[in-house]
Design a protein around this motif. Structure first.
Motif, PDB file in Angstrom:
ATOM      1  N   GLY A  46      50.222  27.185  35.143  1.00 30.10           N
ATOM      2  CA  GLY A  46      50.223  28.646  35.516  1.00 30.10           C
ATOM      3  C   GLY A  46      50.264  29.649  34.272  1.00 30.10           C
ATOM      4  O   GLY A  46      49.449  30.554  34.065  1.00 30.10           O
ATOM      5  N   LEU A  47      51.284  29.523  33.427  1.00 30.15           N
ATOM      6  CA  LEU A  47      51.631  30.428  32.330  1.00 30.15           C
ATOM      7  C   LEU A  47      50.558  30.443  31.665  1.00 30.15           C
ATOM      8  O   LEU A  47      50.110  31.454  30.992  1.00 30.15           O
ATOM      9  N   PHE A  48      49.723  29.062  31.347  1.00 31.57           N
ATOM     10  CA  PHE A  48      48.837  29.214  30.344  1.00 31.57           C
ATOM     11  C   PHE A  48      47.497  29.325  31.082  1.00 31.57           C
ATOM     12  O   PHE A  48      46.374  29.415  30.358  1.00 31.57           O
ATOM     13  N   GLY A  49      47.501  29.567  32.121  1.00 32.15           N
ATOM     14  CA  GLY A  49      46.202  29.980  32.800  1.00 32.15           C
ATOM     15  C   GLY A  49      45.144  28.802  32.815  1.00 32.15           C
ATOM     16  O   GLY A  49      43.900  29.021  32.625  1.00 32.15           O
TER      17      GLY A  49
END
Lengths: 274, 437
Positions: A124-127
């Protein structure tokens, strides 16, 4: 009709108080089962046992899950009842996330799916694409239910600011986002006006007939419970006192006694007989 | 009675006159004994004399004053009403205005913070204070995860700051670790302590949670004071190595075989170089924290934190594991506090338990609450205020803390929800396509 949930000899004691006393009940799949009874009869306690908020003193709660086979609900923690067994509840006094928007409420309900897709937030953090797809799917599902329940225009409003009747609908929409096998509604018609109750009836029938969701319904509003229930169980002092179709229950003398009390003559006669 | 009470509806001129006439009448009744009659000393004895001219003036002033007061109050009320109506009519526009202003403010703050050391490159005091502000901003952002988002009231946040600072100090002085090596390890150390604290207090909420976290903060400090072999006790740890710029040290005479920053870039040595480097270092750390936290907020874990703040029982009813959610909030918050601690130790070069007292926790918590729980930009504003007010207050010597308290009370009266209490939704139905991942 196959049995979805079977409650066997359920007992729940709080110290000296026996809230549920040796209760047995069958909830058929794909039907609406009503639970009625006077205030303090133990209806909400039954829900709390069912959804893992209370650990029953004794008895079993067997769920015939369509995908995972038989599950024992009494052994599961409350979040696992929802996550693994997909038995979802609503609350008598609405419990939304009031400062979050309606849409966010529905997205939070899909937390477990999204959390897995976000790989504990790393993806999620790196999409990463996998997470983006999962989020789009979650939004789609939320949008579908918002549309079905007529909440689309309110999607970006804070849930706590909306009128009571709408909050009830949001709570049901949120529960539906979990994709329930069994939906437990605790007085969904409380505080609704007659038109809203009629809409609720229509929604419950739609969910049950078209979506195949089994519904367990605690309700005081007889116009709801008598019209939509396929089957009704009546509880008083933690015991089941009657069970059957709405017509049978309506005419059951035990039920009438529990709700209206008995005539003085009868009471004396009963006392003398005892 | 009704005439004296401020009416809620808009008054007609006749009503205004009647209202004022009532007030004038009351003024007359009061005025007769108070103003109309007076005693005068007439040759050794008192005589009552009348002052009806003055009384008439008094009544007239009451009449006119009442009309003016009414008109002013009505004017402001009407404006407030109009504002409210406008807000009700176009809540969306109001929200988008707030968003625009916040975005604008955010970019302005970023620009100002980048430009500041260039403008004040020879003013040690300004750069030092700005660095302090940024440390508090970072601490505020860390605590914002725990308090603002997850709603877990933590009064012992300084403990994680201390864990970070001491981890770096010990790793650097005793094991020769560099700043960048020690930074992630110390952050992980603080996160571990966050989980250690979080585990026993999972069932606590509100006041009880606050008391236990307060106790935890004190336990860490008291351990640091008493475990002399480990932490140096009250003497603290001194000569902690300063961070270097990719191996270039900020010293006049670098150690054997090392090169100094000034020599490498062909500059004259100035102690300001290190200060400005430290300033930019904390700025980068703080911005990374900001990006990290605002991204987390839009992820399932961030929404789960907010849902936990809103209603824990509903969270469980939605199948969320509240244990994991709480522990992750504690761990992430503690880690960010630990990073700030590492920077603090590296900047000061000396740490002692004195720096990690309860007041620090209270100030960081005040920053989060004053900023508006959960608001990232609010934390920046509140941190700037809370560091700068005592600094400006230095001129007032002993009244400094009084001024500080008064300012906090005023902010809470003026903005009870915090400076920026507007909550930006993490996702909108209208903009599904541009949803940030």
């Amino acid at each position: 009709m196959s049995t979805l949930l079977s409650v066997r000899n359920l007992t729940m004691r709080f110290g000296g108080l026996t809230a549920i006393d040796d209760l047995s009940l069958e909830v058929p799949a794909g039907r609406i089962t009503g639970i009625i009874g006077p205030n303090g009869a133990g209806k909400t306690t039954l829900f709390n046992c069912l959804t893992g908020f209370y650990k029953p003193t004794s008895g079993t709660l067997r769920l015939a899950h369509p995908h995972h086979g038989e599950m024992r609900l009494e052994a599961l923690a409350s979040h696992k009842v929802v996550r693994d067994a997909q038995v979802v509840r609503t609350f008598q006094n609405i419990r939304l996330f009031p400062k979050m928007t309606v849409l966010e409420n529905l997205i939070v309900a899909q937390h477990n799916v999204l959390q897995r897709a976000s790989r504990f937030s790393i993806a999620g953090l790196f999409g990463l694409a996998a997470y983006r797809e999962a989020e789009a799917a979650a939004l789609d599902r939320a949008a579908t239910w918002l549309e079905r329940l007529g909440l689309v225009d309110l999607a970006d409003h804070a849930a706590g600011d909306l009128p009571y009747g709408i909050q009830r609908r949001i709570e049901i929409a949120r529960a539906l986002c979990v994709d329930p096998v069994l939906l437990c509604l605790d007085e969904p018609a409380a505080g609704l006006n007659p038109r809203e109750s009629a809409e609720l009836n229509e929604l419950l029938l739609y969910l049950c007939r078209e979506r195949g969701v089994a519904i367990l319904l605690i309700e005081h509003d007889m116009s709801v419970v008598m019209n939509v229930s396929d089957h009704i169980g009546v509880i008083n002092y933690g015991r089941k006192i009657a069970e059957g179709t709405p017509e049978a229950v309506r005419n059951d003398p035990q039920v009438i006694k529990a709700y209206l009390g008995e005539d003085e003559d009868e009471a004396q006669a009963g006392g003398a007989a005892a | 009675m009704s005439a004296v009470v401020f009416a809620h509806h808009r008054m007609s001129p006749a009503e205004r006159v009647r209202d004022a006439a009532w007030v004038a009448f009351v003024a007359l009744l009061l005025g007769i004994p108070l103003i109309g009659l007076t005693t005068v000393d007439a040759g050794g004895r008192l005589e009552v004399s009348t002052r009806f001219g003055m009384l008439a003036l008094f009544v007239a002033i009451a009449f006119g004053g009442r009309i003016a007061l009414r008109a002013t109050v009505d004017h402001f009320k009407a404006r407030k009403l109009a504002r409210q109506q406008a807000r009700g009519a176009s809540e969306a526009t109001a929200a988008s205005t707030t968003r625009r202003v916040s975005t604008w403010l955010g970019w302005f703050a970023l620009g100002a913070s980048i430009g500041l050391p260039i403008l004040f490159s020879d003013n040690r005091y300004v750069v030092d204070t700005a660095t302090t502000v940024l440390i508090y901003v970072m601490l505020g952002w860390g605590l914002n995860v725990v308090v603002g988002l997850a709603g877990l009231l933590d009064l012992g946040y300084v403990a994680f700051y201390a864990v970070g600072a001491y981890s770096y100090a010990i790793l650097a002085t005793e094991h020769g670790w560099g700043f960048w090596q020690a930074l992630p390890v110390s952050g992980a150390m603080a996160a571990t302590f966050g989980i250690l604290l979080g585990y026993p207090i999972l069932r606590l909420r509100g006041d009880y949670l606050a008391i236990v976290t307060l106790g935890f903060g004190e336990i860490i400090r008291i351990i640091l004071v008493n475990w002399t072999d480990f932490s140096g006790g009250p003497n603290g740890i001194s000569s902690i190595p300063r961070p270097s710029f990719f191996g270039l040290e900020f010293t006049r005479r670098p150690a054997e075989g090392e090169q100094s920053f000034a020599a490498f870039f062909g500059l004259d040595y100035s102690p300001m170089q290190r200060l400005i480097f430290l300033y930019y270092l904390i700025l980068v750390l703080a911005l990374l924290t900001h990006v990290f936290v605002s991204r987390l907020r839009r992820l399932p874990v961030g929404r789960a934190w907010e849902a936990l703040r809103e209603d824990e029982i509903a969270c469980r009813a939605m199948g969320m594991n509240t244990t994991n959610i709480k522990l992750s909030a504690f761990a992430i918050g503690a880690m960010l506090g630990g990073f700030a601690g590492v920077f603090f130790a590296a900047r000061q070069g000396f740490i002692s338990p004195e720096s990690f007292v309860f007041t620090e926790s209270a100030i960081v918590l005040a920053i989060v609450v004053l900023g508006g729980m959960g608001s990232q930009l609010g934390v920046v504003l509140a941190a700037a205020l809370l560091v700068l007010i005592p600094e400006f207050g230095r001129n007032f010597a002993e009244y400094r803390m009084l001024l500080f308290g008064a300012a906090m009370v005023l902010i809470m009266v003026w903005k009870p929800g915090g400076l920026l209490s507007h909550r930006e939704p993490t996702v909108r139905l209208g903009q599904r396509e541009e949803t940030p991942a």
